[in-house]
Every structure is written in C-alpha cells, then in structure tokens.
Design a protein around this motif. Sequence first.
Motif, PDB file in Angstrom:
ATOM      1  N   UNK A   1       6.899  11.979   8.222  1.00  0.00           N
ATOM      2  CA  UNK A   1       8.342  12.099   8.007  1.00  0.00           C
ATOM      3  C   UNK A   1       8.673  12.136   6.516  1.00  0.00           C
ATOM      4  N   UNK A   2       8.071  11.235   5.755  1.00  0.00           N
ATOM      5  CA  UNK A   2       8.328  11.179   4.314  1.00  0.00           C
ATOM      6  C   UNK A   2       7.784  12.417   3.617  1.00  0.00           C
ATOM      7  N   UNK A   3       6.646  12.928   4.099  1.00  0.00           N
ATOM      8  CA  UNK A   3       6.073  14.143   3.504  1.00  0.00           C
ATOM      9  C   UNK A   3       6.951  15.350   3.806  1.00  0.00           C
ATOM     10  N   UNK A   4       7.467  15.428   5.023  1.00  0.00           N
ATOM     11  CA  UNK A   4       8.349  16.535   5.399  1.00  0.00           C
ATOM     12  C   UNK A   4       9.616  16.541   4.545  1.00  0.00           C
ATOM     13  N   UNK A   5      10.110  15.343   4.213  1.00  0.00           N
ATOM     14  CA  UNK A   5      11.313  15.226   3.383  1.00  0.00           C
ATOM     15  C   UNK A   5      11.020  15.500   1.917  1.00  0.00           C
TER      16      UNK A   5
ATOM     17  N   UNK B   1      14.661   8.824   8.412  1.00  0.00           N
ATOM     18  CA  UNK B   1      14.099  10.170   8.480  1.00  0.00           C
ATOM     19  C   UNK B   1      13.720  10.501   9.922  1.00  0.00           C
ATOM     20  N   UNK B   2      14.041  11.720  10.364  1.00  0.00           N
ATOM     21  CA  UNK B   2      13.820  12.074  11.774  1.00  0.00           C
ATOM     22  C   UNK B   2      13.094  13.396  11.968  1.00  0.00           C
ATOM     23  N   UNK B   3      12.925  14.146  10.886  1.00  0.00           N
ATOM     24  CA  UNK B   3      12.306  15.469  11.016  1.00  0.00           C
ATOM     25  C   UNK B   3      10.903  15.456  10.416  1.00  0.00           C
ATOM     26  N   UNK B   4       9.927  15.976  11.196  1.00  0.00           N
ATOM     27  CA  UNK B   4       8.573  16.074  10.653  1.00  0.00           C
ATOM     28  C   UNK B   4       7.950  17.388  11.095  1.00  0.00           C
ATOM     29  N   UNK B   5       7.195  17.960  10.177  1.00  0.00           N
ATOM     30  CA  UNK B   5       6.516  19.214  10.495  1.00  0.00           C
ATOM     31  C   UNK B   5       5.019  18.947  10.662  1.00  0.00           C
ATOM     32  N   UNK B   6       4.228  19.942  10.483  1.00  0.00           N
ATOM     33  CA  UNK B   6       2.791  19.809  10.750  1.00  0.00           C
ATOM     34  C   UNK B   6       1.973  19.426   9.525  1.00  0.00           C
ATOM     35  N   UNK B   7       2.617  18.818   8.523  1.00  0.00           N
ATOM     36  CA  UNK B   7       1.872  18.347   7.352  1.00  0.00           C
ATOM     37  C   UNK B   7       0.809  17.351   7.798  1.00  0.00           C
TER      38      UNK B   7
ATOM     39  N   UNK C   1       0.835  -1.200   0.000  1.00  0.00           N
ATOM     40  CA  UNK C   1       0.000   0.000   0.000  1.00  0.00           C
ATOM     41  C   UNK C   1       0.875   1.256   0.000  1.00  0.00           C
ATOM     42  N   UNK C   2       0.237   2.397  -0.260  1.00  0.00           N
ATOM     43  CA  UNK C   2       0.965   3.670  -0.255  1.00  0.00           C
ATOM     44  C   UNK C   2       1.515   3.978   1.141  1.00  0.00           C
ATOM     45  N   UNK C   3       0.734   3.684   2.161  1.00  0.00           N
ATOM     46  CA  UNK C   3       1.190   3.917   3.523  1.00  0.00           C
ATOM     47  C   UNK C   3       2.369   3.046   3.893  1.00  0.00           C
ATOM     48  N   UNK C   4       2.320   1.773   3.475  1.00  0.00           N
ATOM     49  CA  UNK C   4       3.428   0.863   3.763  1.00  0.00           C
ATOM     50  C   UNK C   4       4.699   1.313   3.047  1.00  0.00           C
ATOM     51  N   UNK C   5       4.571   1.711   1.794  1.00  0.00           N
ATOM     52  CA  UNK C   5       5.752   2.119   1.035  1.00  0.00           C
ATOM     53  C   UNK C   5       6.368   3.383   1.632  1.00  0.00           C
ATOM     54  N   UNK C   6       5.521   4.323   2.050  1.00  0.00           N
ATOM     55  CA  UNK C   6       6.039   5.529   2.704  1.00  0.00           C
ATOM     56  C   UNK C   6       6.803   5.160   3.968  1.00  0.00           C
ATOM     57  N   UNK C   7       6.294   4.170   4.715  1.00  0.00           N
ATOM     58  CA  UNK C   7       6.960   3.713   5.931  1.00  0.00           C
ATOM     59  C   UNK C   7       8.312   3.093   5.616  1.00  0.00           C
TER      60      UNK C   7
END
Length: 651
Positions: free
Chosen positions: A99-103, A76-82, A62-68
Amino acid sequence: MRKLSIFLSLLMFVSIVIWQPQNAYADELSGHMHESGLRYLIAKEALLKDENGSYRPNDTVTRGEFATYIAKALNLATKNNITFTDVPDTYVFADEIKLAATAGIITGYTDGSFKPNAHISREHMAVMLIRAVDYLKIPKGTSSITFKDNATIFKDFRQDIAIGAQLGLIKGSSNGMFLPRDNATIGEASTFIFRLIVLADSVRQNPTSPENNNNNGNSGNNSGSNNGNTATYIVKEISNGDLVEKQAFASFEAAEKAMSNHSLVITHNNKIIKMTSGHVVTNNYVALYSENIKDQMAVAASTEMEYLDSDATQVKVRLAGHVGYLKQADVSLIPSGLMKGRSYYTNENGEIKHTLYDYKSNKYAASYVYGKAPSFMKQGEKYFSWDGINFTNANGSSKGEAYNYYQFLPARAKTQYTAEELDQYILQKLAEVESSGASLYKNATTKSKLIGLGSVLKEVEVNSHINAMLILALAQHESAYGMSDHAQNLNNLFGLYVYDTNPLNKKFDSVEANIHELVEKFLQPNYITPGGRYTNGAVVGSKAMGFNVKYASDPFWGAKIAGHYYRAEKALGFKDASNPYKVAVTTTAGLNVRPDASTSQSPLYTFNKSNMPVIITDASLNGWCQIISDKPYTEPAYISLDYIKVINTVR
C-alpha cells in the motif's frame, strides 16, 4: 517528560513515565514522552502488543514497521502489483508495504529488495515523511534550513530533510545535529507520524493560514479571504449532542454578536473557535506563556485546560491557575454539551486514583494511583480538578482541597529509611517488575542500574540536603527501574541531556556520577534554590507549583513521581508518613527569609513568587516560624507567620 527541542530553553531533560506491570491503574505508555503518537498508532491498529503484552515503545523501529504505521495512519487502500524480493505475501507487513509503495511513499533498493527487518535510519524516515506530505498534497515550498552535520546527510535527501524540519515534522538535537544515520525507536517514529497527521488536519481545517501557504512567512488573517472567497464564521447550536447550523457571517465579530445563548458556538472551517462553557485540550505539545509567573511552560498534548475566552486567532486558557493564550490551531475547544469524557479522580479503597482521558481516541486511556485519598472523597463518586489540589464534583461544586504529601513535600526533607532499607525496597521492586514477564525488565534483579544505590542516595541526602527517597522515585520513573537503554548503556538514570527524538548520549562514568550531576547541575541550582532559573517551589508538585511547572510538559509528572514514593512507603511501612513534616505555602511574593526571628539582619534570600512550599520546624516564636532553608544552608531560617498558610497534607 516530553522535551521538544523547541522547548530546550524551558526543559532540562526527558521525563519518561514507566509502566507499573502489576498495577491495574496504568500501562507502559502512561506519561511516556511519545505517548500521544503511540496511542494514535494503537487507535489506528498500526501498533500491536508483542507476545509479552508490550508495545515496545523504546525498541528500534524497522522499515517494515514504519511503512505499516504510515499505511494505517493515512488509511491507504489502493495497492498494485509492486513486489519486493524479500517481502513475500506471507510476510506480516506485506499488505501495508505494498500500500505504501503504491502511494509512492516507500521505495526499494536497486537490487529489488526492501529490507523490511532492517532498522530505519533517520534520513530514510524523513524522506518517507516528505513523500507522505506529497501524497497528502500538503504545500511544502522550499527550505534553507541546515544542520551542523548537513554534509553527512545523503545529498539527495538534504532538501527533503530541510522541508521536514521547516514543517515541524522532524527536529534536530540540542546541539544542532540531525544524526542522519541514527536509528529511531518505535516511540519516536510514532511522534513523527503523529506530527504529520496534525499537520494534515491543520491544513485541511485552515487552508489559508500562512503556515500552510508554501511556508512563505506572509501574515494572514482568519477573517480575510480564502482564495478570493469570503471566509465564513458559522454560528451553530448544540442540540442533542450534535451541532446544527444557524447562520453564517463574514466576520468573527458579527458572529460573536449573534451568540445569544449558552448553547451556541462559532465555527470556522468546521472547527469550534468560540463557545460559552467547556474546556480546552491541546492538540500537540505547546509552550504556554503564563501571565502569572511571566514565563513559558511546556504543555503536553491532550492536556485539559479551563476555557476563559477566545477570538478568531487565539484562545485564553487557565492551566492549574496559570493564565495565558494559545493559537486556535494548537487546541480544540470542547463545549460542555459535546463532552464525551474527561479525566477524573476517584477513591479506590482509600487510595486516590487518577483516570486519564485520551482525546484522540475518545477513550479512557490509563490511570494511576499516587497516594491516600482525601477524607472528602467518597467511593463510587467522580471528582475533577484543574490543579490536583482543589477538587469539585461534575457540577463544578467545590468538594475540598487536598495536598498529596509526597507531591508537595519539599525536597529538603529527610526520609526515615536507611540505605539498607532503600536497597531492600529496590530489590523487592525489581523482583516485582521482572516477574511481570515484560521484555524490558528481563533479569532486572541482576542488571538494573538501581541495585545497591541506597548508600549513594543517603550520602546525597546528607551532603546535598535532598531527600534520598525523592531521588530514588525520580530514578525509577525516568529509567524504567534502571533498565532503560540510557540507564544500561550510558549510566543515565534521569534522561539528562536527552532532547526530543535525539539524545546527546552523554555517557557517565557511573550512576553515582549521574546522580551527582542531577543534583549539582539541575536540581540544586535551577529547581530548588530560590532565585534559580526554573524555581517554582522545591517540590515535585504540579503545573500549579514545584518542579513540574518547568521540568516536564506532562501536567501530572509530579503526581506520578509522588506515586513512586507512595508505593515505596507502602512497601516499607509508611515510616515517613507516620512522622510527617509540617508543610506550609507562602501567601505573598517578595517574602524575605531571615537568619533569625527578626528583621534586624539582612535576609538569607527572598521568595520572589508566592505559593512556595516550606517545611516548618517550629511555629511558636511570637509571630515567626522556623523553617528548613531552601538555600543550601545548615542553620535554621525564619519567616513571618503572617505570610504563610499551613496545609493539611494527605498521607
């Protein structure tokens, strides 16, 4: 069996090793075509077991699994408020998606959603990979690569997909298609990400190599310049399991002259490129050109090979007796003094068990049993082998030679079991895997495509002269006991015409038609008949001889097939082992096989290579022996006793 598309000229179909659910010696990933990627994700804690204890390698990702997977693989360690409208904080992959969206690796849809549970298409996965390439600052340049179905790729994605293909992250099907809207499995996704990590490591270790310089195709030299700075080759000493720097040199040749003792190695960009003793491990799937057989062999990632020599750009290795060269970037050199583990063999209650070492995680990853242990193997001791035939102890002292009966039994042999007995075993085995509770084997006793195949297998044995039990072992191994998607949906028990991450998806009218295709289009002309395109002996064998030389990149594929045969024998009473064939191997190339015990008639055929296994049916013919012909030929054949060696098979 890993069949990368770059190996299509080498390999004919996919080899998938199936988990023995109640066998403590192997798990469901052992020998899987995407095993390296899957184990990498497991080591990164990106891939977890489901409630049934399965990693689901063949399920659609799934898209969620692949992002993980990407978030974990890249640390990845940085995440914002996306935020996404359909990814609440309680969602299982919420943190990794953020995390993946922030990157900048993933984005949502115009309606603010991410659709984490939707199956990811190949074109979307390719785009995410290229965004990860940008995040890692990997030079990518541009590419003009196109696929036959380029027009079906969303136009905004075409350049990313072309770059991904040029970087080797993604590959098309055997007929030049990309199949952008097709979905990928968890196993395939793991391979994509693993390729990304290997590429990133390669760039980091060798930033000046031509393949990392915007892919411009310029030739390079490891001993040349590094953005204007002189490249250094550092001699280091192995001390108490660590490397201690001794001296730096401007050229490889100068560093090599300074290697005055066995504890010294040469490194370049923190990678060992020269040592005195140790072994070599492949970092990815490679093609090794064997000087012995003058042909290429596909070799799986994490394969151990003997180290012979190396220079600044390549490494000379020996794999199961085959000598060849590989690029420094494709392998890791492991000196004896830094070795943390190594695959080994043991005698477990009279059976031979092979325990495999995973060099990515530096852990013992899996094991399997494939027959009786040879008499020289003592319980509690470890044995090592480069070819599965000749065994040593940890010090390299020879302990004995052993040919597993099922691994080196020529395909022209006949099994003692009837069609009814084969069907009995099939149902018994299906009940066993079904009772494991694994989702893959749910209702196996009623749904498996192996059910009722006994009469078909025996018919093939009679008409095509190929062992019925051998074909059954192949089918079990390749099709998850008849429960794989290809078996269930395409009647394809053997992964025929399945390449890399994209199958041709040829549908067979029946499993019987699929078996006949295997026999008539693959085994008979290419692997068994002397002179065939991939003939290296009519046995499943190993990388030393047999189908395994060309049929599968997994060097232990033949042993694993033998394990299926052995377990069937064990369940049915060892009829074949109790009435064994006498097996020999030829000792010279160019050996003629005659229609009678003389040289008076033209040969039936010639063994162009040595080390070809044959079945002896009569050895009392005054310097000649009668054999079963490897060529489809119903009459006996004959060869000189002077050019064969009878082997003692372990059964």
